[in-house]
Scaffold this motif. Sequence first.
Motif, short mmCIF file in Angstrom:
data_model
loop_
_atom_site.label_atom_id
_atom_site.label_comp_id
_atom_site.label_asym_id
_atom_site.label_seq_id
_atom_site.Cartn_x
_atom_site.Cartn_y
_atom_site.Cartn_z
N ARG A 94 60.02 85.11 50.13
CA ARG A 94 60.35 85.28 51.55
C ARG A 94 59.25 84.77 52.48
O ARG A 94 59.53 84.11 53.46
CB ARG A 94 60.66 86.74 51.84
N SER A 101 56.97 82.60 51.84
CA SER A 101 56.65 81.17 51.69
C SER A 101 57.80 80.30 52.18
O SER A 101 57.64 79.10 52.39
CB SER A 101 56.36 80.84 50.23
N GLY A 102 58.98 80.91 52.37
CA GLY A 102 60.12 80.13 52.84
C GLY A 102 60.77 79.30 51.75
O GLY A 102 61.63 78.48 52.02
N THR A 103 60.38 79.54 50.49
CA THR A 103 61.03 78.81 49.39
C THR A 103 62.19 79.66 48.89
O THR A 103 62.29 80.84 49.21
CB THR A 103 60.05 78.59 48.22
N HIS A 135 63.59 83.36 55.42
CA HIS A 135 62.16 83.19 55.59
C HIS A 135 61.61 84.24 56.55
O HIS A 135 62.18 84.49 57.60
CB HIS A 135 61.85 81.79 56.13
N GLU A 184 58.12 85.45 58.62
CA GLU A 184 56.79 85.06 59.06
C GLU A 184 55.83 86.22 58.77
O GLU A 184 56.08 87.34 59.18
CB GLU A 184 56.92 84.80 60.57
#
Length: 256
Positions: A58, A60-62, A67, A69
Motif C-alpha cells: 500500500r 509503495s503503490g505497487t 496507494h 501516502e
Amino acid sequence: MTGPDEELPEEVTDLVVRPGTPEDVDAVHAVLLAAGSGPGHPPERRTPEESRAWLAERVSGTGSGEHQELWVAERDGRVLGFVTMADAWVPLLFVDPDHQGEGVGHGLVELVKALRPDGFGLRVHQDNTGARAFYRRQGLVELESTDGSAYDDGWPDTRLAWPGHDPLAWWRSSIDDVDDELAVLLARRTALTAAVQDLKAAGGGDGGRRGRDPEREAEIVRRMSAHAPGLGTERLARVMDALITESLAAWEDRQR
Ligand SMILES: O=C(O)C(=O)C[C@]1(C(=O)O)C=C[C@@H](O)C=C1
C-alpha cells in the motif's frame, strides 16, 4: 483501524514529521503490530509476514491495493508513529503504545489537517474509546456507527470526519457523495421490488400472494438495523415503508 489512544496532546518540540520511505516499512510495521494488539482492536488474523507485505504494497503503490501516502513521526531518529492518507481518507494512524500521551498522535493529526485543509475522514473501532476521545479532542466529529460489515475486519466501527476550513461545504459535498451512491442503490432496490411484483403478478413466488407482506418487511428492517444500529429500528421501518410504498407505486404506474 486507527488508534493513537493518547490522553494529553502536548506541545510537540523535538518531534519530526516527514514523508515515509520504503526504508521505514519495518519500523512502521512494528508500530502497527504493537498498537494494533492493544485494547479496542480486533485480533490480527494475518501473519506478521502477511501484514508487512500488505503494508509495503500500500505505501509503495505497487500491487493492486489502493496507494496510501505514508508519513512518519520520529524523535531522536526513532519512528514513534505514522499516518497514511488516500485522498481525503486516513486509513491508518498509529502511535507506539510506549509513546502515547507525548503529542505524537496530535502531531500526526495536525499534519493531516495541513495536507487536507478541505477535510478528511477515518474510522475507528467502536470499542477503541481512547482513540475516539482523542479524535474528538482534535476536533473530529463522530458520524455513523455500523456493524463494520462493509470492511474486511467486520468489527463494529464509528466514522469520524474533520470538516476542514469550510465545514458547510465539506458536509454538503459528503452528502452529495452519499446521495450519488444512494440514487444508484435506490434504482436497484426499486427494480428488485418490481421484479418480485412481476413474479407475483404471474402467479409465482410466495404462493402467488400479491400486495404487502408485513413479516417480510419486518425481517428486512431487522437485518438492516443490525448493520446500522444508530438509526433505530422504528425510524428505519418508516424509511423502508416509504421506500417500498413508492417502489410499489412505481411498479403499478408501469402496469398502466
Ligand atoms: O418480498 C416480497 O414479497 C416483495 O413483494 C418485495 C417487497 C420489497 O420491496 O422488499 C415489497 C413488498 C412486500 O411487502 C415485501 C417486500
